[in-house]
Design an enzyme around this catalytic site. Structure first.
Site, PDB file in Angstrom:
ATOM      1  N   ALA A 127       0.851  -1.199   0.000  1.00  0.00           N
ATOM      2  CA  ALA A 127       0.000   0.000   0.000  1.00  0.00           C
ATOM      3  C   ALA A 127       0.883   1.244   0.000  1.00  0.00           C
ATOM      4  O   ALA A 127       2.032   1.193   0.441  1.00  0.00           O
ATOM      5  CB  ALA A 127      -0.887  -0.002   1.239  1.00  0.00           C
TER       6      ALA A 127
ATOM      7  N   GLY B 145       0.664  -5.111   0.948  1.00  0.00           N
ATOM      8  CA  GLY B 145      -0.428  -5.204  -0.005  1.00  0.00           C
ATOM      9  C   GLY B 145      -0.028  -5.966  -1.264  1.00  0.00           C
ATOM     10  O   GLY B 145      -0.877  -6.585  -1.917  1.00  0.00           O
TER      11      GLY B 145
ATOM     12  N   GLU C 193      -0.600  -9.378  -0.271  1.00  0.00           N
ATOM     13  CA  GLU C 193      -2.034  -9.611  -0.046  1.00  0.00           C
ATOM     14  C   GLU C 193      -2.807  -9.724  -1.362  1.00  0.00           C
ATOM     15  O   GLU C 193      -3.738 -10.512  -1.486  1.00  0.00           O
ATOM     16  CB  GLU C 193      -2.614  -8.487   0.829  1.00  0.00           C
ATOM     17  CG  GLU C 193      -2.108  -8.586   2.266  1.00  0.00           C
ATOM     18  CD  GLU C 193      -2.510  -7.405   3.117  1.00  0.00           C
ATOM     19  OE1 GLU C 193      -2.110  -6.275   2.785  1.00  0.00           O
ATOM     20  OE2 GLU C 193      -3.235  -7.607   4.103  1.00  0.00           O
TER      21      GLU C 193
ATOM     22  N   GLU D 241       4.085  -5.292   7.574  1.00  0.00           N
ATOM     23  CA  GLU D 241       3.288  -4.219   8.189  1.00  0.00           C
ATOM     24  C   GLU D 241       3.621  -3.990   9.654  1.00  0.00           C
ATOM     25  O   GLU D 241       3.637  -2.856  10.137  1.00  0.00           O
ATOM     26  CB  GLU D 241       1.793  -4.530   8.048  1.00  0.00           C
ATOM     27  CG  GLU D 241       1.218  -4.275   6.662  1.00  0.00           C
ATOM     28  CD  GLU D 241       1.350  -5.450   5.712  1.00  0.00           C
ATOM     29  OE1 GLU D 241       2.181  -6.358   5.977  1.00  0.00           O
ATOM     30  OE2 GLU D 241       0.631  -5.480   4.700  1.00  0.00           O
TER      31      GLU D 241
HETATM   32  C1  3H9 Z   1       0.389  -2.232   3.443  1.00  0.00           C
HETATM   33  O1  3H9 Z   1       0.669  -2.767   2.410  1.00  0.00           O
HETATM   34  C2  3H9 Z   1      -0.926  -2.151   4.167  1.00  0.00           C
HETATM   35  C3  3H9 Z   1      -1.919  -3.190   3.859  1.00  0.00           C
HETATM   36  O2  3H9 Z   1      -1.693  -4.355   4.605  1.00  0.00           O
HETATM   37  C4  3H9 Z   1      -3.280  -2.704   4.225  1.00  0.00           C
HETATM   38  C5  3H9 Z   1      -3.776  -1.464   3.589  1.00  0.00           C
HETATM   39  C6  3H9 Z   1      -5.225  -1.221   3.826  1.00  0.00           C
HETATM   40  N1  3H9 Z   1       4.549   3.454   0.169  1.00  0.00           N
HETATM   41  O3  3H9 Z   1      13.189   1.760   0.564  1.00  0.00           O
HETATM   42  P1  3H9 Z   1      13.575   2.378  -0.718  1.00  0.00           P
HETATM   43  C7  3H9 Z   1       9.325   4.876  -1.120  1.00  0.00           C
HETATM   44  S1  3H9 Z   1       1.458  -1.303   4.319  1.00  0.00           S
HETATM   45  C8  3H9 Z   1       5.003   4.659  -0.195  1.00  0.00           C
HETATM   46  O4  3H9 Z   1      14.692   3.354  -0.721  1.00  0.00           O
HETATM   47  P2  3H9 Z   1      14.503  -0.150  -1.663  1.00  0.00           P
HETATM   48  C9  3H9 Z   1      10.449   5.241  -0.185  1.00  0.00           C
HETATM   49  O5  3H9 Z   1      10.029   6.176   0.779  1.00  0.00           O
HETATM   50  C10 3H9 Z   1       2.910  -1.318   3.406  1.00  0.00           C
HETATM   51  N2  3H9 Z   1       6.317   4.897  -0.488  1.00  0.00           N
HETATM   52  O6  3H9 Z   1      13.840   1.275  -1.839  1.00  0.00           O
HETATM   53  C11 3H9 Z   1      11.459   5.815  -1.151  1.00  0.00           C
HETATM   54  O7  3H9 Z   1      11.036   7.121  -1.476  1.00  0.00           O
HETATM   55  P3  3H9 Z   1      12.086   8.261  -1.882  1.00  0.00           P
HETATM   56  C12 3H9 Z   1       3.671  -2.524   3.704  1.00  0.00           C
HETATM   57  C13 3H9 Z   1       7.160   3.861  -0.380  1.00  0.00           C
HETATM   58  O8  3H9 Z   1      14.609  -0.719  -3.005  1.00  0.00           O
HETATM   59  C14 3H9 Z   1      11.285   4.940  -2.391  1.00  0.00           C
HETATM   60  O9  3H9 Z   1       9.971   4.389  -2.289  1.00  0.00           O
HETATM   61  N3  3H9 Z   1       4.933  -2.448   3.013  1.00  0.00           N
HETATM   62  C15 3H9 Z   1       6.727   2.588   0.004  1.00  0.00           C
HETATM   63  O10 3H9 Z   1      15.715  -0.062  -0.815  1.00  0.00           O
HETATM   64  C16 3H9 Z   1      12.292   3.824  -2.498  1.00  0.00           C
HETATM   65  O11 3H9 Z   1      12.269   3.074  -1.290  1.00  0.00           O
HETATM   66  C17 3H9 Z   1       6.048  -2.051   3.630  1.00  0.00           C
HETATM   67  O12 3H9 Z   1       6.083  -1.750   4.793  1.00  0.00           O
HETATM   68  C18 3H9 Z   1       5.361   2.394   0.284  1.00  0.00           C
HETATM   69  N4  3H9 Z   1       4.864   1.191   0.643  1.00  0.00           N
HETATM   70  O13 3H9 Z   1      13.447  -1.000  -0.828  1.00  0.00           O
HETATM   71  C19 3H9 Z   1       7.254  -2.039   2.732  1.00  0.00           C
HETATM   72  N5  3H9 Z   1       7.799   1.750   0.026  1.00  0.00           N
HETATM   73  O14 3H9 Z   1      12.719   7.795  -3.146  1.00  0.00           O
HETATM   74  C20 3H9 Z   1       7.951  -0.727   2.841  1.00  0.00           C
HETATM   75  C21 3H9 Z   1       8.856   2.493  -0.352  1.00  0.00           C
HETATM   76  O15 3H9 Z   1      11.242   9.477  -2.006  1.00  0.00           O
HETATM   77  N6  3H9 Z   1       9.015  -0.590   1.849  1.00  0.00           N
HETATM   78  N7  3H9 Z   1       8.485   3.770  -0.609  1.00  0.00           N
HETATM   79  O16 3H9 Z   1      13.054   8.317  -0.730  1.00  0.00           O
HETATM   80  C22 3H9 Z   1      10.180  -1.256   1.931  1.00  0.00           C
HETATM   81  O17 3H9 Z   1      10.431  -2.074   2.792  1.00  0.00           O
HETATM   82  C23 3H9 Z   1      11.217  -0.910   0.907  1.00  0.00           C
HETATM   83  O18 3H9 Z   1      10.920   0.374   0.420  1.00  0.00           O
HETATM   84  C24 3H9 Z   1      11.281  -1.900  -0.295  1.00  0.00           C
HETATM   85  C25 3H9 Z   1      12.217  -1.313  -1.376  1.00  0.00           C
HETATM   86  C26 3H9 Z   1      11.843  -3.236   0.193  1.00  0.00           C
HETATM   87  C27 3H9 Z   1       9.923  -2.094  -0.909  1.00  0.00           C
END
Ligand code: 3H9
Length: 683
Positions: free
Chosen positions: A62, A101, A104, A124
């Site tokens: 998400a 998501g 999911e 999450e």
């Molecule tokens: C969810 O899914 C909720 C659902 O269960 C229910 C909903 C109802 N959203 O980390 P990076 C941005 S909750 C928005 O450097 P990497 C990040 O800020 C979500 N932005 O890349 C950065 O921005 P900027 C559950 C996001 O390759 C850019 O993307 N998911 C999101 O080292 C690059 O990120 C998580 O908790 C996001 N979801 O790692 C996963 N994710 O360029 C969270 C990233 O402006 N994300 N950004 O600085 C991660 O763990 C890592 O970002 C990921 C990529 C492994 C995906």
């Protein structure tokens, strides 16, 4: 360009997600996907659907930036329900990481195929919520309770191979064949009358050990203490075993809304974005390219030098490590090997990787071997005269384009740079001990440090897996300067009647892994202590004189048994009481509230001064330093975010209330201004 496109491949509709950088399911993406699914439902020529993505991963889940505002339809749960309800088979093709998501949505599809490098998970909990788009109810139905619990409660992803073993993925295919295989798979399934529907499955969820939840709670109890989300994750999975799907999902939604609007999730989301923001340097644009670094020199083979060298060896760099004596060099090299072998025993490295890493190391006694290094980091004794001498020598030995870095924790990087003919290529790289493990790296920007050198340091930090924060030059930089403010109060509290165990306990209760006196014992009380000039002037000196030099000596502020467990020390407390009696302070009972305020408010104040002076670029950088380098509990967001949460007027009032006991604390004007205007440090 549209973030979701559709292509017809005969009777298969291919829905492609393309929303860089992480293919997050933003409102726009959800709308477009829902429209594509609706088209597939009404188009008789379409018999099956493939969902796939462009880019380096499937999806990071998400869009977290949308949390905190009112949900917009179609929500992710609604979109996933629409996919699951489609009376035509849906195959999802995971081209890489699929988190939150992203996972999911895969659970809402009938069939899942993935590339071998895909990582699939529900992280999450790490941002203080639970999977809120069906994850807690569908995953246990697909993989069983025992496999689902750790994925949901620890937030750690599984590999594609593990996912296949547990039934989360049906097939693994090579990346270049993924699209075609997914279409072929969809066509193959189009002919079938029945398809697995995750929410309706009962085959995996009924059969589990009745003690699994209690065992899991007991095993993870310590790590999860004080955190809201993991407890809710466990409860939601437990409900999946007892309630019909619709009721379970309603509970999941309720828990999700409660958590996402709570302080802990807000704080953890702040930490997530602050860490990423910290990598950006004000005034240094993306057009400033990092310089090439292939070979790294490290001066010093002690604990720090060895740990620093390991970072680079692990990441594939050649490292030249210099010591003055052969035995110290041998000792340092042997410890590095031992550490690598311990990592291998835990299964986090193969024996070949250990040999490859050690094979990249060249241990030497002669600094001349640093001549062709692209970057040299010194980790020698923390004395300005010694640092200046080393930098003078490095300037003469190293090639003109080499970057020279100091691992100093306190000293003036500008003064060090001034000993060279290349101050623009000098900076501080402050690693934290143990340097091969701790994630924080303070990148200290000297007055003359060039943008290219800074960009190189930030790029390198990412490559060696560090969270880097830029600090200006000041005594102790961001982290140790604030630590100093806290330690001054910890020491003062002892002189007013508190004892180490009480002070430490307050911080443990706040969520720190250890208090200031435990930390001092662990580091060793004899750091910087000289037996030849000792003068019995401080508690620390007297403890050292008595042989109480910390945990390694079996005693310091505490006594330690063979198991390294601490117990309050009568001997140390007697020394403290003696100093307190002579301090002129009236001995009094000190409340835990006062201790917490006296320790933490001056830190926030110091952080405000650091911001005011421009030493830190932003409040989130200070939070990143404290969460990653000093054990500040992430679920409170770091010192500045925590202060924002409790209210800056409250912090200011506390500082003023204790002012008479803290004569050296000068309240920051920035803090005063923000407190007066109802402002915050973090945006
Ligand atoms: C969810 O899914 C909720 C659902 O269960 C229910 C909903 C109802 N959203 O980390 P990076 C941005 S909750 C928005 O450097 P990497 C990040 O800020 C979500 N932005 O890349 C950065 O921005 P900027 C559950 C996001 O390759 C850019 O993307 N998911 C999101 O080292 C690059 O990120 C998580 O908790 C996001 N979801 O790692 C996963 N994710 O360029 C969270 C990233 O402006 N994300 N950004 O600085 C991660 O763990 C890592 O970002 C990921 C990529 C492994 C995906």
């Amino acid at each position: 360009m549209s973030k979701v496109t559709t292509q017809r491949e005969g009777n298969v509709l291919v829905v492609t997600l393309d929303n860089p950088p992480v293919n997050a399911f933003s409102t726009e993406v959800r709308n477009a996907m829902a429209a594509a699914i609706a088209d597939a439902a009404t188009d008789d020529a379409i018999e099956a659907v493939v969902i796939r993505a462009e880019g380096r991963m499937f999806s990071g889940g998400a869009d977290i930036t949308e949390f905190g505002s009112a949900p917009v339809h179609p929500t992710l749960p609604e979109l996933i329900d629409a996919i699951e309800d489609l009376p035509k088979p849906v195959v999802i093709a995971l081209n890489g990481t699929a988190l939150g998501g992203g996972c999911e949505i895969a659970l809402g599809c009938n069939y899942r195929i993935a590339v071998p490098g895909a990582k699939i998970g529900l992280p999450e909990v790490k941002i203080g919520i639970l999977p809120g788009a069906g994850g807690t109810q569908r995953l246990p139905r697909v993989v069983g309770v025992e496999e689902a619990l750790p994925i949901i409660v620890t937030g750690n992803p599984v590999s594609a191979q593990k996912a296949q073993e547990i039934g989360l993925v049906d097939r693994i295919v090579a990346p270049e064949a993924l699209r075609d295989e997914a279409i072929a798979f969809a066509r193959e399934m189009a002919g079938r009358a029945e398809h697995p529907v995750s929410s309706r499955r009962t085959d995996r969820i009924g059969d589990y050990d009745a003690n699994v939840f209690n065992t899991f709670r007991a095993e993870h109890g310590r790590r999860l203490k004080g955190l809201d989300a993991p407890a809710k994750c466990i409860e939601a999975v437990e409900l999946a075993t007892r309630l019909p799907y619709d009721e379970g999902i309603a509970k999941e939604r309720e828990f999700f809304m409660e958590l996402v609007n709570g302080d802990q999730s807000r704080a953890l989301r702040h930490v997530f974005f602050a860490e990423r923001q910290a990598g950006k340097i004000d005034g240094v644009g993306k057009d400033v390219l990092p310089l090439p670094i292939r070979k790294v020199g490290v001066i010093g083979a002690g604990t720090m030098g060895g740990g620093i060298a390991m970072n680079f060896l692990t990441a594939g760099y050649d490292v030249v490590m210099v010591e003055r004596q052969q035995d110290a060099l041998d000792r340092g090299t042997a410890i590095m090997r031992k550490n690598y072998e311990a990592t291998a025993r835990k299964g986090r490295m193969t024996a070949e990787q250990v040999e490859a890493a050690m094979g990249r190391l060249t241990p030497v006694l002669d600094m001349a071997a640093l001549a062709d290094c692209d970057l040299v980091i010194e980790a020698v004794f923390e004395l300005m005269a010694i640092k200046k001498d080393v930098f003078g020598q490095l300037d003469a030995i190293c090639k003109p384009e080499a970057i020279l870095a100091s691992n100093t924790s306190y000293l003036d990087v500008n003064a060090i740079a001034a000993c060279t003919s290349r101050p623009e290529q000098v900076l501080g790289l402050h690693f934290f001990s143990p340097a091969n493990i701790m994630r924080l790296l303070e990148v200290v920007r000297g007055d003359a440090t060039s943008p290219e050198v800074l960009a190189t340091a930030m790029d390198l930090a990412r490559k060696i897996g560090k969270v880097a924060v830029v600090s200006g030059v000041c005594h102790g930089f961001i982290g140790n300067r604030m630590l100093g403010a806290r330690q001054d109060q910890a020491n003062a509290l002892l002189m007013e009647g508190a004892l180490p165990a009480q002070v430490d306990q307050v911080l443990l209760g706040f969520g720190f892994p250890m208090g200031p006196f435990q930390m001092a014992d662990l580091a060793g009380l004899d750091i910087g202590w000289d037996p030849d000039t000792t003068s019995s002037a401080t508690v620390r000196e007297v403890l050292c004189e008595q042989g109480r030099r910390g945990q390694k000596a079996g005693g310091g502020f505490y006594d330690y048994g063979a198991d390294r467990q601490r117990t309050p020390s009568e001997a140390a407390n007697a020394v403290i009481r003696d100093f307190a009696a002579r301090s002129g302070n009236e001995k009094r009972e000190i409340t835990d509230d006062e201790i917490r305020e006296r320790l933490l408010y001056p830190m926030v104040n110091e952080g405000a001064l650091i911001l005011e002076e421009g030493v830190a670029q932003r409040a989130g950088d200070i939070d990143t330093v404290w969460v990653n380098g000093y054990g500040w509990p992430p679920h409170t967001g770091g010192p500045m975010f925590w202060a924002d949460t409790i209210g800056l007027d409250k912090v200011l009032a506390g500082l003023e209330r204790h002012a008479a006991r803290m004569p050296d604390v000068h309240v920051s004007q920035l803090l005063r201004d923000k407190a007066a205007s109802g402002g915050r440090f973090n945006g």
